[in-house]
Design an enzyme around this catalytic site. Structure first.
Site, PDB file in Angstrom:
ATOM      1  N   ARG A 197       0.849  -1.184   0.000  1.00 15.30           N
ATOM      2  CA  ARG A 197       0.000   0.000   0.000  1.00 15.30           C
ATOM      3  C   ARG A 197       0.892   1.244   0.000  1.00 15.30           C
ATOM      4  O   ARG A 197       1.679   1.448   0.926  1.00 15.30           O
ATOM      5  CB  ARG A 197      -0.912   0.012   1.224  1.00 15.30           C
ATOM      6  CG  ARG A 197      -1.834   1.235   1.219  1.00 15.30           C
ATOM      7  CD  ARG A 197      -2.588   1.424   2.514  1.00 15.30           C
ATOM      8  NE  ARG A 197      -3.232   2.739   2.465  1.00 15.30           N
ATOM      9  CZ  ARG A 197      -3.499   3.490   3.511  1.00 15.30           C
ATOM     10  NH1 ARG A 197      -3.170   3.082   4.717  1.00 15.30           N
ATOM     11  NH2 ARG A 197      -4.065   4.664   3.361  1.00 15.30           N
ATOM     12  N   HIS A 223      -3.111  10.980   0.776  1.00 15.53           N
ATOM     13  CA  HIS A 223      -2.666  10.715   2.139  1.00 15.53           C
ATOM     14  C   HIS A 223      -2.144  12.023   2.740  1.00 15.53           C
ATOM     15  O   HIS A 223      -0.955  12.170   3.013  1.00 15.53           O
ATOM     16  CB  HIS A 223      -1.584   9.634   2.147  1.00 15.53           C
ATOM     17  CG  HIS A 223      -1.370   8.998   3.494  1.00 15.53           C
ATOM     18  ND1 HIS A 223      -1.447   7.638   3.689  1.00 15.53           N
ATOM     19  CD2 HIS A 223      -1.074   9.526   4.701  1.00 15.53           C
ATOM     20  CE1 HIS A 223      -1.208   7.362   4.967  1.00 15.53           C
ATOM     21  NE2 HIS A 223      -0.968   8.510   5.600  1.00 15.53           N
ATOM     22  N   GLU A 275      -7.752   8.361   6.094  1.00 11.95           N
ATOM     23  CA  GLU A 275      -8.028   8.964   7.389  1.00 11.95           C
ATOM     24  C   GLU A 275      -8.530  10.409   7.322  1.00 11.95           C
ATOM     25  O   GLU A 275      -7.841  11.357   7.726  1.00 11.95           O
ATOM     26  CB  GLU A 275      -6.770   8.912   8.270  1.00 11.95           C
ATOM     27  CG  GLU A 275      -6.336   7.523   8.630  1.00 11.95           C
ATOM     28  CD  GLU A 275      -5.184   7.472   9.617  1.00 11.95           C
ATOM     29  OE1 GLU A 275      -4.938   6.403  10.183  1.00 11.95           O
ATOM     30  OE2 GLU A 275      -4.529   8.522   9.836  1.00 11.95           O
ATOM     31  N   ASN A 297      -7.774   1.806   9.509  1.00 15.38           N
ATOM     32  CA  ASN A 297      -6.488   1.920  10.186  1.00 15.38           C
ATOM     33  C   ASN A 297      -6.718   1.821  11.681  1.00 15.38           C
ATOM     34  O   ASN A 297      -7.452   2.629  12.253  1.00 15.38           O
ATOM     35  CB  ASN A 297      -5.818   3.264   9.866  1.00 15.38           C
ATOM     36  CG  ASN A 297      -5.412   3.375   8.407  1.00 15.38           C
ATOM     37  OD1 ASN A 297      -5.463   2.410   7.654  1.00 15.38           O
ATOM     38  ND2 ASN A 297      -5.000   4.564   8.004  1.00 15.38           N
ATOM     39  N   TYR A 329      -4.935   1.112  15.597  1.00 17.01           N
ATOM     40  CA  TYR A 329      -3.730   1.030  16.411  1.00 17.01           C
ATOM     41  C   TYR A 329      -4.059   0.732  17.876  1.00 17.01           C
ATOM     42  O   TYR A 329      -3.546  -0.198  18.457  1.00 17.01           O
ATOM     43  CB  TYR A 329      -2.946   2.342  16.328  1.00 17.01           C
ATOM     44  CG  TYR A 329      -2.306   2.592  14.979  1.00 17.01           C
ATOM     45  CD1 TYR A 329      -1.001   2.185  14.719  1.00 17.01           C
ATOM     46  CD2 TYR A 329      -3.011   3.234  13.969  1.00 17.01           C
ATOM     47  CE1 TYR A 329      -0.411   2.417  13.484  1.00 17.01           C
ATOM     48  CE2 TYR A 329      -2.428   3.464  12.727  1.00 17.01           C
ATOM     49  CZ  TYR A 329      -1.120   3.054  12.494  1.00 17.01           C
ATOM     50  OH  TYR A 329      -0.544   3.270  11.265  1.00 17.01           O
ATOM     51  N   GLU A 374      -3.786  -0.136   7.945  1.00 15.79           N
ATOM     52  CA  GLU A 374      -2.628   0.214   8.771  1.00 15.79           C
ATOM     53  C   GLU A 374      -2.789  -0.421  10.137  1.00 15.79           C
ATOM     54  O   GLU A 374      -3.872  -0.413  10.712  1.00 15.79           O
ATOM     55  CB  GLU A 374      -2.474   1.731   8.974  1.00 15.79           C
ATOM     56  CG  GLU A 374      -2.041   2.515   7.769  1.00 15.79           C
ATOM     57  CD  GLU A 374      -1.888   4.005   8.079  1.00 15.79           C
ATOM     58  OE1 GLU A 374      -1.626   4.355   9.251  1.00 15.79           O
ATOM     59  OE2 GLU A 374      -2.037   4.811   7.149  1.00 15.79           O
ATOM     60  N   GLU A 390       7.721  10.878  10.571  1.00 15.78           N
ATOM     61  CA  GLU A 390       6.511  10.648  11.363  1.00 15.78           C
ATOM     62  C   GLU A 390       5.841  11.977  11.698  1.00 15.78           C
ATOM     63  O   GLU A 390       5.672  12.365  12.850  1.00 15.78           O
ATOM     64  CB  GLU A 390       6.857   9.845  12.619  1.00 15.78           C
ATOM     65  CG  GLU A 390       5.694   9.458  13.509  1.00 15.78           C
ATOM     66  CD  GLU A 390       4.514   8.843  12.762  1.00 15.78           C
ATOM     67  OE1 GLU A 390       3.374   9.116  13.165  1.00 15.78           O
ATOM     68  OE2 GLU A 390       4.735   8.103  11.779  1.00 15.78           O
TER      69      GLU A 390
END
Length: 671
Positions: free
Chosen positions: A172, A223, A269, A450, A452, A538, A627
Site C-alpha cells: 500500500r 494521504h 483517514e 487503520n 492502532y 494500517e 513521522e
C-alpha cells in the site's frame, strides 16, 4: 435509537489471549435513516471532465458495477473466494487470497520534494514556514520535513527487497497529487492531460516494479499531502470546489494506472486530515487551530514564535455553494474541521462515481475509503453494577459513532449517523439527496480501517445529553468521554492506568483486542453492505523510546489485575526501550514483534471464530520514515534507517519484519 450489543460479553479473556470478544446474536445494525435534506443539489462544475454532479450519472448502489466485478452473476453461486474461506477456516488460518503487506505514504518516504517538476504540498509549505512545529534539529530543514525522507524516489528497489523479507503479496503506497499536478488542477484538453510527465514516469516505474516482483499495488490517491496551490487558491478542503479537483486528479490516475492497479483507496483517514489539520493543530498541516493568536500575518509580532504555531495563510473559501465566501488569510474559524470532513467525503464519492462510470467495468478493480478510529471499550472497574456496565456499553457504541461512524457511515449508508446529526444540530452540514445517493455504497467494494489502539468509553458523571435546543458542536459529546487513559500529563501522555502498555508515541498504546472489537463493530453495523469485506490498511506501533515510554508500569498492572485481566497491562522492562546509541535496541524490536503477534492473533480469531469478512492486513510501516510532527526519531518502521549518520539511508530489516514473514508462512493458506 437502536443500539449495538457487541460489547455485552466484552473481554472474556483466556490466559492465551484467544477469546477476546464474542458478537451478540442480535442482527441489529444500529443505523436509522435521518431526516431528508432540503438543500439544493450542487451544480455541475464545468471545469470537471467527468461532470461528476450530473444527476443523470448518479451512482446506484444496486448497480452491478458497484459490486465486486469478480463476483458471479448468480448470487447463489459459490465464488472462488468462498471456497478459499471454507478451506482456511477449517484449518484455522487466513485464506490464500488474503491481502498481506505493508504500507507507506508518499510524503513520509519519497523525498525529492522539488525534483522533476513536483509542486509544493501543504506539508512542504508549512514545515518550511513553521519549522518549530516538527521535532528535529534546529537549523536542519531536512530533519523537520519530508524534503529527503527515505529517498524512496531514488531507492524504491531497496524498499522492494524489504517487502520480500516479510513475504508481502501487496504494497500500500500513496501517490503525491502535486507530483503529478503541481498546481493541483488536472485538466484534459484535446485528449491530453496537463500532467507532469516525470511524475507519471515515477509511478509507472513503481507499479511495474511491484508487479515484476509479484507484489500487488494497493494505491491511495490522497494521504494528507494536498497541493499547496489549492490551499492558497481556495483553502483546500474547506471549499466545495475541492471535490471536483480531486475527482479530476483521480480520473487521470484511473485512466493512466488502472490497467495495472486493481485496488484503489480514495482518501486516507479523513478524521486526522481534518480534525488534526484544521482544529487540533499545529500537529498536522496546514496547521489551522482554533483560538490561537495570529503568527506571521499579525500586525504585532513581538514575543510571538514566528517559526511555530497555527497558520493564517489560506485562500478565500466557500464551504458550499450556498455559503458566503470567507476572506483569505483569516484566523481559523469555528467548524473548519467539520466542513473539511464534509467536503472530503464528497470528494471521495465524486472519485468513486468517476471510476464506476468510466473505468471499473473494463478495468475490473475495486475502490473504497480508509477511515481510522479507535475501537471503544466500555470502562469497567471492580464492583461496578450490571446497570452501569450496560450504560457504558451504550456509550461505547455512541463514542464509536462519533469517532468512526461520522466518516464510515456516509460512504456505506449515504448519511451521517443519526446520533451525530441529533447532537450536532445545525452545526452539521447536510448532504443533498443527490449527494446521499452518490455517497451511498461508494465504499461498498471494501472498507479500509487503520487501527492502532483503543479508547475506554463511559458517561461523564453529572452530565446529561444535550437537548435539541442545546445541540451544537461544542455540546455534542459533553456527556461522554472516550480516551485510552484516565487523564493526561505533559506532552499529551497518559497518566496511568492506560488501556494497555505505553508504546513509543503518546497516543499509541498496545491493546490487541481492539482489532477484533472493531472488526465486529463494522461487521454488525454494515452487515450485507460491503461486498469484499474490511481491509486493515494500517496497524503497527512505535517501539518505546527515550521520549515516550513507561517501563514497569505498576499502576496499569494493578488496574488490570483488579478486573481479572492481568495480561493486558503488558508491562515491559527498561531494556526494551529504543536507544539511538545502541542500534541493537532498534533492530531487535521485541516490543513490536509482540505487538504484531498479538494483534494478528486477534485478527485471525475474528476471521476464524467470529466469521468476520476481513480481506487484508497492511503493517505500518515498511520502513522508518518521517513521522509527521514527530520528525524522524519516532520510528514505526519494520526496517531501520539511520537518518542522522547514514547519507545512503540504507534499509536494515528489523526482527519484526522477519517475524511477519514467518507469521505469513504459518497462518495464511498457500495456493
Amino acid at each position: 435509537m437502536k443500539t449495538l450489543t457487541l460489547f455485552t460479553t466484552l473481554l472474556a479473556v483466556s490466559a492465551a489471549k484467544k477469546c477476546i470478544v464474542k458478537p451478540s446474536s442480535s442482527n441489529d445494525s444500529g443505523i436509522e435513516s435521518g431526516e431528508e435534506s432540503s438543500l439544493n443539489n450542487l451544480p455541475s462544475d464545468p471545469s470537471n471532465p467527468s461532470n461528476p454532479s450530473d444527476p443523470s450519472n448518479s451512482s446506484d448502489p444496486s448497480n452491478p458495477s458497484n459490486t465486486d466485478p469478480t463476483n458471479p452473476t448468480n448470487p447463489g453461486e459459490q465464488t472462488n473466494h468462498d471456497i478459499l474461506v471454507e478451506k482456511a477456516r477449517a484449518e484455522g488460518k487466513l485464506p490464500a487470497d488474503f491481502k498481506w503487506g505493508a504500507a507507506t505514504a508518499a510524503y513520509q518516504v519519497e523525498g525529492a520534494w522539488n525534483e522533476d517538476g513536483r509542486g509544493e504540498s501543504v506539508w512542504d509549505h508549512f514545515t518550511h514556514l513553521y519549522p518549530h512545529n516538527v521535532e528535529g534539529e534546529e537549523g536542519n530543514e531536512d530533519s523537520i520535513s519530508g524534503n529527503v525522507a527515505c529517498d524512496s524516489y531514488h531507492k524504491f528497489d531497496e524498499d522492494i527487497e524489504m517487502m520480500k523479507i516479510m513475504k508481502a503479496t501487496h504494497y500500500r503506497f500513496s501517490i503525491s497529487w502535486s507530483r503529478l499536478f503541481p498546481d493541483g488542477q488536472a485538466k484534459k484538453e484535446e485528449g491530453k492531460w496537463n500532467v507532469n510527465e516525470k511524475g507519471v514516469e515515477y509511478y509507472n516505474s513503481v507499479i511495474n516494479k511491484l508487479i515484476e516482483n509479484n507484489v500487488t499495488p494497493l494505491v491511495t490517491l490522497y494521504h494528507w499531502d494536498l497541493p499547496y496551490a489549492l490551499h492558497e487558491k481556495y483553502g483546500g478542503w474547506l471549499d466545495y470546489h475541492s471535490q471536483y479537483d480531486f475527482a479530476n486528479y483521480a480520473e487521470f490516475c484511473f485512466e493512466t494506472f488502472g490497467d495495472r492497479v486493481k485496488n484503489w483507496i480514495t482518501i486516507n483517514e479523513p478524521w486526522v486530515n481534518c480534525v488534526s489539520g484544521y482544529r487540533l493543530g499545529p500537529g498536522k498541516a496546514p496547521y489551522r487551530c482554533t483560538g490561537e493568536a495570529p503568527r506571521k500575518l499579525a500586525n504585532e509580532t513581538e514575543g510571538l514564535d514566528l517559526q511555530g504555531g497555527c497558520s493564517y495563510e489560506i485562500g478565500p473559501s466557500q464551504y458550499s455553494p450556498e455559503s458566503e465566501v470567507l476572506e483569505a488569510n483569516r484566523p481559523p474559524q469555528r467548524l473548519e474541521d467539520v466542513w473539511c470532513s464534509h467536503n472530503i467525503l464528497l470528494a471521495h464519492a465524486q472519485a468513486v462515481k468517476v471510476y464506476r462510470e468510466k473505468f471499473q467495468k473494463e478495468q475490473n478493480g475495486l475502490i473504497g475509503i480508509t477511515v481510522d478510529g479507535e475501537a471503544q471499550i466500555p470502562w469497567i472497574e471492580p464492583g461496578m453494577s450490571e446497570e452501569q456496565k450496560k450504560i457504558n456499553e451504550e456509550y461505547a457504541n455512541l463514542a464509536a459513532e462519533f469517532r468512526i461512524g461520522w466518516y464510515s457511515d456516509p460512504p456505506v449508508t449515504g448519511d451521517y449517523p443519526q446520533s451525530v446529526k441529533e447532537r450536532m444540530g445545525k452545526d452539521l452540514p447536510e448532504f443533498t439527496e443527490e449527494q446521499k445517493a452518490m455517497l451511498k455504497g461508494s465504499s461498498s467494494d471494501f472498507l479500509g480501517w487503520n487501527t492502532y489502539t483503543a479508547h475506554w468509553a463511559a458517561p461523564i458523571e453529572g452530565q446529561t445529553p444535550p437537548t435539541p435546543e442545546e445541540a451544537n458542536f461544542e455540546n455534542s459529546k459533553r456527556d461522554m468521554w472516550d480516551d485510552n487513559c484516565r487523564g493526561r500529563g505533559d506532552g499529551w501522555t497518559c497518566i496511568p492506568p492506560t488501556l494497555g502498555s505505553q508504546a513509543g508515541s503518546s497516543w499509541n498504546t498496545k491493546y490487541p483486542p481492539t482489532i477484533r472489537v472493531g472488526l465486529n463493530w463494522f461487521s454488525k453495523r454494515y452487515e450485507g453492505l460491503i461486498n469484499n469485506g474490511i481491509i486493515i490498511t494500517e496497524n503497527g506501533c512505535a517501539q518505546p523510546n527515550a521520549k515516550v515510554s513507561r517501563a514497569n508500569d505498576e499502576v496499569t498492572a494493578e488496574y488490570f489485575k483488579s478486573i481479572d485481566q492481568p495480561e493486558y497491562a503488558d508491562t515491559y522492562e527498561e531494556e526494551i526501550i529504543e536507544n539511538e546509541d545502541d542500534k541493537n535496541t532498534i533492530i531487535r524490536d521485541l516490543y513490536r514483534v509482540d505487538w504484531y503477534q498479538q494483534y494478528l492473533e486477534n485478527l485471525r480469531l475474528a476471521f476464524v471464530e467470529d466469521k468476520i469478512d476481513v480481506r487484508g492486513y497492511m503493517a505500518w510501516s515498511l520502513i522508518d520514515n518521517f513521522e509527521w510532527e514527530n520528525g524522524y526519531e519516532t520510528r514505526f518502521g519494520m526496517s531501520y534507517i539511520d537518518f542522522k549518520n547514514d547519507p545512503e539511508l540504507k534499509r536494515q530489516p528489523k526482527e519484526s519484519l522477519k517475524f511477519l514473514g514467518q507469521w505469513y508462512d504459518e497462518n495464511i493458506m498457500q495456493e
